[in-house]
Motif scaffolding. Structure first.
Motif, PDB file in Angstrom:
ATOM      1  N   LEU A 100     -11.900  -2.829  -6.483  1.00 42.17           N
ATOM      2  CA  LEU A 100     -13.734  -2.963  -7.421  1.00 42.17           C
ATOM      3  C   LEU A 100     -13.617  -4.940  -6.356  1.00 42.17           C
ATOM      4  CD1 LEU A 100     -11.726  -3.720 -10.636  1.00 42.17           C
ATOM      5  CD2 LEU A 100     -13.277  -1.817  -9.815  1.00 42.17           C
ATOM      6  N   VAL A 101     -14.952  -5.205  -5.875  1.00 45.06           N
ATOM      7  CA  VAL A 101     -16.187  -5.765  -5.485  1.00 45.06           C
ATOM      8  C   VAL A 101     -16.983  -6.257  -6.388  1.00 45.06           C
ATOM      9  CG1 VAL A 101     -17.353  -5.897  -3.137  1.00 45.06           C
ATOM     10  CG2 VAL A 101     -15.446  -4.642  -3.288  1.00 45.06           C
ATOM     11  N   GLY A 102     -16.731  -7.372  -6.744  1.00 43.94           N
ATOM     12  CA  GLY A 102     -18.241  -7.897  -7.731  1.00 43.94           C
ATOM     13  C   GLY A 102     -19.396  -8.539  -6.900  1.00 43.94           C
ATOM     14  N   PRO A 103     -20.061  -8.728  -7.997  1.00 45.32           N
ATOM     15  CA  PRO A 103     -21.885  -9.227  -7.921  1.00 45.32           C
ATOM     16  C   PRO A 103     -22.106  -9.926  -6.407  1.00 45.32           C
ATOM     17  CG  PRO A 103     -21.347  -9.261  -9.828  1.00 45.32           C
ATOM     18  CD  PRO A 103     -20.234  -8.863  -9.337  1.00 45.32           C
ATOM     19  N   ASN A 104     -23.362  -9.745  -5.662  1.00 47.89           N
ATOM     20  CA  ASN A 104     -23.233 -10.572  -4.491  1.00 47.89           C
ATOM     21  C   ASN A 104     -22.118 -11.186  -3.814  1.00 47.89           C
ATOM     22  OD1 ASN A 104     -26.144 -11.120  -6.390  1.00 47.89           O
ATOM     23  ND2 ASN A 104     -24.423 -12.323  -7.491  1.00 47.89           N
ATOM     24  N   THR A 105     -21.554  -9.892  -3.416  1.00 52.48           N
ATOM     25  CA  THR A 105     -19.957 -10.615  -2.574  1.00 52.48           C
ATOM     26  C   THR A 105     -20.722 -10.081  -1.187  1.00 52.48           C
ATOM     27  OG1 THR A 105     -17.778  -9.530  -4.000  1.00 52.48           O
ATOM     28  CG2 THR A 105     -17.643  -9.448  -1.558  1.00 52.48           C
ATOM     29  N   VAL A 106     -20.389 -10.988   0.000  1.00 54.80           N
ATOM     30  CA  VAL A 106     -20.441 -10.246   1.858  1.00 54.80           C
ATOM     31  C   VAL A 106     -19.591  -9.859   2.236  1.00 54.80           C
ATOM     32  CG1 VAL A 106     -22.074 -11.679   3.199  1.00 54.80           C
ATOM     33  CG2 VAL A 106     -23.503 -11.716   1.231  1.00 54.80           C
ATOM     34  N   ILE A 107     -19.663  -8.947   2.619  1.00 54.23           N
ATOM     35  CA  ILE A 107     -18.457  -8.681   3.272  1.00 54.23           C
ATOM     36  C   ILE A 107     -18.729  -8.705   5.640  1.00 54.23           C
ATOM     37  CG2 ILE A 107     -16.507  -7.047   4.411  1.00 54.23           C
ATOM     38  CD1 ILE A 107     -16.684  -6.093   0.617  1.00 54.23           C
ATOM     39  N   ALA A 108     -18.766  -9.680   5.708  1.00 54.80           N
ATOM     40  CA  ALA A 108     -19.625  -9.672   7.292  1.00 54.80           C
ATOM     41  C   ALA A 108     -18.390  -9.712   8.086  1.00 54.80           C
ATOM     42  CB  ALA A 108     -19.878 -10.797   7.157  1.00 54.80           C
ATOM     43  N   ALA A 109     -18.157  -8.279   8.532  1.00 55.38           N
ATOM     44  CA  ALA A 109     -17.248  -7.797  10.123  1.00 55.38           C
ATOM     45  C   ALA A 109     -18.378  -8.428  11.622  1.00 55.38           C
ATOM     46  CB  ALA A 109     -17.023  -6.146  10.332  1.00 55.38           C
ATOM     47  N   THR A 110     -19.630  -9.250  10.933  1.00 55.40           N
ATOM     48  CA  THR A 110     -20.400  -9.657  12.424  1.00 55.40           C
ATOM     49  C   THR A 110     -20.998 -11.270  12.167  1.00 55.40           C
ATOM     50  OG1 THR A 110     -21.492  -7.169  12.309  1.00 55.40           O
ATOM     51  CG2 THR A 110     -22.098  -8.782  13.399  1.00 55.40           C
ATOM     52  N   SER A 111     -20.804 -11.500  13.757  1.00 58.62           N
ATOM     53  CA  SER A 111     -21.256 -12.994  13.003  1.00 58.62           C
ATOM     54  C   SER A 111     -22.093 -13.412  14.794  1.00 58.62           C
ATOM     55  CB  SER A 111     -20.070 -13.959  13.091  1.00 58.62           C
ATOM     56  OG  SER A 111     -19.233 -14.195  14.385  1.00 58.62           O
ATOM     57  N   HIS A 112     -22.549 -14.090  14.703  1.00 57.97           N
ATOM     58  CA  HIS A 112     -23.084 -14.857  15.777  1.00 57.97           C
ATOM     59  C   HIS A 112     -22.186 -15.857  16.792  1.00 57.97           C
ATOM     60  CE1 HIS A 112     -27.458 -13.614  14.471  1.00 57.97           C
ATOM     61  NE2 HIS A 112     -26.695 -13.528  13.153  1.00 57.97           N
ATOM     62  N   HIS A 113     -22.442 -15.886  18.754  1.00 52.89           N
ATOM     63  CA  HIS A 113     -22.073 -16.321  19.010  1.00 52.89           C
ATOM     64  C   HIS A 113     -21.740 -17.970  18.428  1.00 52.89           C
ATOM     65  CE1 HIS A 113     -20.108 -17.789  23.186  1.00 52.89           C
ATOM     66  NE2 HIS A 113     -19.954 -16.314  23.281  1.00 52.89           N
ATOM     67  N   MET A 114     -20.848 -18.941  18.973  1.00 51.62           N
ATOM     68  CA  MET A 114     -20.468 -19.985  18.368  1.00 51.62           C
ATOM     69  C   MET A 114     -21.224 -21.167  19.636  1.00 51.62           C
ATOM     70  SD  MET A 114     -19.036 -20.074  15.942  1.00 51.62           S
ATOM     71  CE  MET A 114     -18.259 -21.520  15.540  1.00 51.62           C
ATOM     72  N   ASP A 115     -21.783 -20.674  20.684  1.00 55.03           N
ATOM     73  CA  ASP A 115     -22.671 -21.409  22.043  1.00 55.03           C
ATOM     74  C   ASP A 115     -23.935 -21.078  21.199  1.00 55.03           C
ATOM     75  OD1 ASP A 115     -22.484 -22.719  24.653  1.00 55.03           O
ATOM     76  OD2 ASP A 115     -23.991 -21.038  24.564  1.00 55.03           O
ATOM     77  N   ALA A 116     -25.048 -22.345  21.633  1.00 55.48           N
ATOM     78  CA  ALA A 116     -26.406 -21.874  21.105  1.00 55.48           C
ATOM     79  C   ALA A 116     -26.640 -21.630  22.236  1.00 55.48           C
ATOM     80  CB  ALA A 116     -26.656 -23.989  20.624  1.00 55.48           C
ATOM     81  N   VAL A 117     -26.322 -21.489  23.535  1.00 58.64           N
ATOM     82  CA  VAL A 117     -27.279 -21.146  23.926  1.00 58.64           C
ATOM     83  C   VAL A 117     -27.177 -19.441  24.438  1.00 58.64           C
ATOM     84  CG1 VAL A 117     -27.984 -20.397  27.012  1.00 58.64           C
ATOM     85  CG2 VAL A 117     -27.314 -22.693  26.011  1.00 58.64           C
ATOM     86  N   ASP A 118     -25.952 -18.985  24.059  1.00 66.02           N
ATOM     87  CA  ASP A 118     -25.347 -17.343  24.200  1.00 66.02           C
ATOM     88  C   ASP A 118     -25.459 -17.088  22.126  1.00 66.02           C
ATOM     89  OD1 ASP A 118     -24.414 -17.216  26.142  1.00 66.02           O
ATOM     90  OD2 ASP A 118     -21.821 -17.880  25.792  1.00 66.02           O
ATOM     91  N   ARG A 119     -25.353 -17.674  21.294  1.00 68.77           N
ATOM     92  CA  ARG A 119     -26.455 -17.778  19.669  1.00 68.77           C
ATOM     93  C   ARG A 119     -28.140 -17.241  20.379  1.00 68.77           C
ATOM     94  NH1 ARG A 119     -24.275 -21.063  17.672  1.00 68.77           N
ATOM     95  NH2 ARG A 119     -25.736 -22.452  17.899  1.00 68.77           N
ATOM     96  N   GLN A 120     -29.034 -18.197  21.145  1.00 67.53           N
ATOM     97  CA  GLN A 120     -30.120 -18.054  21.062  1.00 67.53           C
ATOM     98  C   GLN A 120     -30.294 -16.993  22.372  1.00 67.53           C
ATOM     99  OE1 GLN A 120     -31.514 -21.565  22.528  1.00 67.53           O
ATOM    100  NE2 GLN A 120     -30.774 -22.922  20.714  1.00 67.53           N
ATOM    101  N   ARG A 121     -29.234 -16.379  22.466  1.00 69.24           N
ATOM    102  CA  ARG A 121     -29.640 -15.119  23.553  1.00 69.24           C
ATOM    103  C   ARG A 121     -29.684 -13.803  23.013  1.00 69.24           C
ATOM    104  NH1 ARG A 121     -25.171 -15.088  27.559  1.00 69.24           N
ATOM    105  NH2 ARG A 121     -26.111 -13.282  28.503  1.00 69.24           N
ATOM    106  N   GLY A 122     -29.081 -14.230  21.682  1.00 62.98           N
ATOM    107  CA  GLY A 122     -29.207 -12.980  20.847  1.00 62.98           C
ATOM    108  C   GLY A 122     -27.979 -12.382  20.812  1.00 62.98           C
TER     109      GLY A 122
END
Length: 175
Positions: A100-122
């Motif tokens: 059972l998964v409640g309303p407005n739940t986010v299950i996020a297997a994906t995240s952005h890179h922690m390093d700002a430069v690599d994050r800006q590179r996508g």
């Protein structure tokens, strides 16, 4: 190695890759169509979900559902997703039986890179999430990449699950 192969092997990848972008667009189109159907159109909803979520055996999904790909979501029988559930399935997201998964739940297997430069590179990284049998996630729960939630566990409303939980755990927001 393609960006899809990198993504599925939990390496850093570029989510802006043409193949990945097309796959996400196709899933978003199906989510849109699903969410526009009248609630009484149960057969049509089930048919559309079968194409969006081919690895889900049976599920009841309420209005407002969103996912990135759909094909990386795996579920046994008895999955219930309440209103406005979001699943970022850049890696495999697995549900056991009777989850059972409640309303407005986010299950996020994906995240952005922690390093700002690599994050800006996508650069992004996805890590598999496993949710065991008979788990209940309350409203507004967030499950982060790489987490396993053991069978029979309960995660209370508004909790962020950032590390794995053993079976039979009750995790609540601290006061």
């Amino acid at each position: 190695m393609t960006e899809l192969e990198k993504m599925l092997s939990e390496q850093y990848y570029f989510a802006t890759d043409k193949q990945l972008s097309q796959m996400r667009m196709q899933a978003k189109q199906r989510c849109f169509e699903f969410n526009q159907l009248c609630p009484s159109k149960i057969k049509q909803k089930k048919s559309l979900l079968a194409t969006l979520l081919p690895n889900v055996k049976s599920a009841w999904i309420e209005h407002g559902f969103q996912c990135d790909y759909g094909v990386h979501i795996h579920a046994e029988h008895g999955l219930f997703l309440n209103h406005n559930v979001i699943i970022l399935d850049g890696a495999q997201v697995t549900f056991g039986k009777n989850v059972l998964v409640g309303p407005n739940t986010v299950i996020a297997a994906t995240s952005h890179h922690m390093d700002a430069v690599d994050r800006q590179r996508g650069l992004c990284r996805s890590k598999a999430i496993h949710i065991g049998d008979a788990v209940w996630l309350g409203a507004n729960v967030t499950v982060l990449p790489g987490v396993t939630i053991g069978a029979n566990s309960v995660v209370g409303a508004s909790v962020v699950v950032s590390s794995s939980l053993p079976a039979n755990t009750v995790l609540q927001q601290s006061n």
